[in-house]
Design an enzyme around this catalytic site. Structure first.
Site, PDB file in Angstrom:
ATOM      1  CB  ALA A  17       9.405  11.742  -6.978  1.00  0.00           C
ATOM      2  CG  ASN A  18       8.453   9.356 -10.884  1.00  0.00           C
ATOM      3  OD1 ASN A  18       7.719   8.414 -10.574  1.00  0.00           O
ATOM      4  ND2 ASN A  18       7.977  10.562 -11.136  1.00  0.00           N
TER       5      ASN A  18
ATOM      6  N   GLY B 141       9.955   0.898   1.610  1.00  0.00           N
ATOM      7  CA  GLY B 141       9.198   2.141   1.658  1.00  0.00           C
ATOM      8  C   GLY B 141       7.720   1.843   1.803  1.00  0.00           C
TER       9      GLY B 141
ATOM     10  CG  ASP C 284       0.687   1.459   0.185  1.00  0.00           C
ATOM     11  OD1 ASP C 284       1.239   0.363   0.389  1.00  0.00           O
ATOM     12  OD2 ASP C 284      -0.307   1.844   0.819  1.00  0.00           O
TER      13      ASP C 284
ATOM     14  CG  ASP D  15      -2.413   1.912  -6.088  1.00  0.00           C
ATOM     15  OD1 ASP D  15      -3.578   1.671  -5.756  1.00  0.00           O
ATOM     16  OD2 ASP D  15      -1.785   1.219  -6.915  1.00  0.00           O
TER      17      ASP D  15
END
Length: 564
Positions: free
Chosen positions: A173-174, A195, A197, A502
């Site tokens: 992640a990130n 990917g 949202d 989101d």
């Protein structure tokens, strides 16, 4: 070749699928047309005439010798056939685009070369098309098909369009956000995220954050004037709901999005900043939801092992719990907009509501700049409090395959405002009626317990924060224990929820939200709406900012690219 209008019109008789056809190219109209012409001489277009805009031609290539001589049947009449193939966009149902091709044959080699050079020259004059892209692929999102979707569907189209790419497959992640802070992006025409949202949001935060960092802007200040970025963002849908892509392009089809990116479509969309005191929590481009949608996403995060069915399970569980939350909400109505959330005016490419709202907002900013008036001081904040099942703020319709209309069907992508939806405490049956209307064509706001406003800013504070800030209330709670009545003066501890930003969980009992918007707009991959329904070209997203950060997006209902 220079400008498109500089080329001379071409009219020839060529062969298409063993049929003699009249073919015309009108550079002034940027239109290629062909129709059946049984006789050798010129003929007028008939009902069978086909056409394609030059801007929607993917590539033009010359057929090789093997393909020429492999033809059979009537082609023996051509001693030395020559041919060129036009790869183009074909529009199909439900806003989807497909890759199609048509091959033109002739016995005249010089004629074929003339057509080939003219069409290629016109394509080279289209400056909005990307040449070099940075691609982030999330191999874990949705059903874990991101890498396969890119390699099978998108990569061949990029190669055909002579687009070079640098691919990064994320491992944690990130990673995309961190990479964008570290690398030099000057050599790229845009960023493509493969990917859902969450992946798009990660890239969005990286692009906006890197731009502000380079400009020395502190985004933690709630009134910071953001610096626009020229980098566009494109989406190839491969997630669970693909809300951003569906809301902008009208479909979550990967081939459609890739074609929008290739032809250079772009769309400007609003971005909201979410602050708590003097700290930036996140940027939001689609849904900011408290209560029902916050509880749903929080519970589903604990059940990732269930796959996509976790959303159904968590949704049912959250609905049955029927938890409500108390708090105070203040908002600043968006008086610069020319539309309303219930005016039955969907957002379209070249949207009149977005264009007029932008002009009026620019006028407000000019007056404020010259000190003629302070627009926000002249507008009055409205305050409401009570018990809510859900509080939603949307910058777009938030449509998806299960909810084609979305949470706010007539929200606008680039009008500098958000639609604020309040669902007050009601019976479980009435709330179910409200949820069902997200799946049909009925007015989902036509309930006494539902309120909707178009706003520029809003603040929300949950009741337990108000209680903690009031020592007298705390003391009274301790004195009377848990004895209370259902009334505004109740001092019992209020329930707490989380925010769905989101698709990501955000924990904050009090927030300040501001709709950011780009006055200058953005160039890039764009969106197109078809008659009656919101249809978007898929592609790149552009975020720009002045006092408001705007995103230009290709590949959703309109088919756009976004750029911070």
């Amino acid at each position: 070749m220079g400008a498109m209008g500089a080329a001379e019109p071409l009219h020839s008789v060529l062969w298409v699928k063993r049929r003699r056809c009249a073919v015309s190219l009108e550079p002034a109209r940027a239109l290629l047309r062909w129709w059946r012409s049984p006789e050798p001489g010129p003929s007028a277009p008939g009902a069978d005439a086909r056409s394609v805009l030059v801007s929607e031609i993917i590539a033009v290539e010359e057929k090789d010798d093997c393909e020429k001589h492999a033809s059979s049947g009537r082609w023996h009449k051509m001693e030395n056939p020559f041919a060129f193939t036009v790869h183009r966009v074909k529009r199909v149902r439900h806003h989807r685009w497909k890759w199609a091709r048509v091959t033109f044959w002739s016995a005249d080699e010089q004629l074929c070369h003339l057509w080939l050079q003219t069409l290629r020259g016109l394509l080279e004059s289209l400056t909005s098309r990307p040449k070099h892209l940075l691609v982030f692929i999330n191999p874990f999102g949705g059903k874990g098909q991101g890498k396969r979707i890119y390699e099978k569907t998108v990569a061949p189209l990029f190669t055909l369009a002579s687009i070079t790419t640098e691919i990064i497959i994320t491992e944690h992640a990130n990673q995309a956000k961190e990479t964008l802070y570290e690398i030099n992006t000057d050599s790229y025409d845009g960023i493509v995220c493969v990917g859902g949202d969450g992946m798009f949001s990660e890239v969005l935060h990286g692009v906006i954050g890197r731009t502000q960092q380079s400009a020395g802007i502190d985004p933690n200040h709630p009134r910071a004037v953001l610096v626009p970025s020229t980098l566009r963002i494109g989406i190839i849908p491969a997630g669970s709901t693909d809300c951003v892509c569906y809301s902008t392009v009208g479909t979550n089809d990967a081939e459609t999005s890739a074609l929008h990116i290739i032809i250079g479509d772009s769309l400007a969309i609003d971005v909201s900043s979410v602050h708590y005191h003097n700290t930036l929590l996140r940027y939001s481009v689609s849904l900011l939801g408290y209560g029902f949608y916050g509880d749903l996403i929080k519970d589903s995060e604990k059940k990732r092992w269930m796959g996509l069915v976790r959303y159904d399970f968590s949704g049912l569980k959250t609905f049955l719990s029927h938890q409500y939350y108390e708090g105070t909400l203040s908002f600043l109505p968006a008086q610069h907009t020319v539309g309303s959330p219930r005016d039955n005016k969907p957002c379209r490419a070249g949207c009149f509501v977005c264009r007029q709202s932008k002009q009026q907002l620019e006028e407000e900013e000019k007056k404020a700049l010259y000190g003629l008036e302070n627009a926000e001081e002249m507008e009055e904040w409205q305050v409401t409090c009570g018990k809510f099942l859900a509080i939603n703020a949307t910058n777009m319709s938030c449509a998806c395959p299960r909810s084609p209309g979305g949470l706010s069907p007539f929200a606008h992508l680039g009008d500098g405002s958000s639609d604020l939806i309040l669902i007050r405490k009601c019976s479980r049956f009435n709330f179910l009626r409200f949820l069902i209307r997200h799946t049909n064509q009925e007015d989902q706001f036509d309930f006494t317990f539902v309120e909707v406003y178009r706003v520029k800013k809003f603040h929300f504070t949950s009741k337990h924060v108000e209680d903690e800030d009031n020592d007298s209330k705390e003391q009274e709670k301790q004195k009377f224990g848990k004895i209370c009545k259902d009334r505004p003066s109740c001092t019992c501890s209020a329930s707490r929820s989380s925010w769905n930003c989101d698709g990501e969980v955000m924990h904050s009992p009090a927030i300040e939200v501001r709709c950011l918007w780009s006055v200058t707009g953005a160039q890039g991959w764009d969106v197109e709406h078809q008659a009656g329904v919101r249809g978007i070209r898929t592609g790149m997203l552009i975020l720009s900012g002045k006092e408001r950060a705007h995103m230009s997006f290709r590949g959703a209902h309109r088919g756009h690219t976004t750029q911070p």
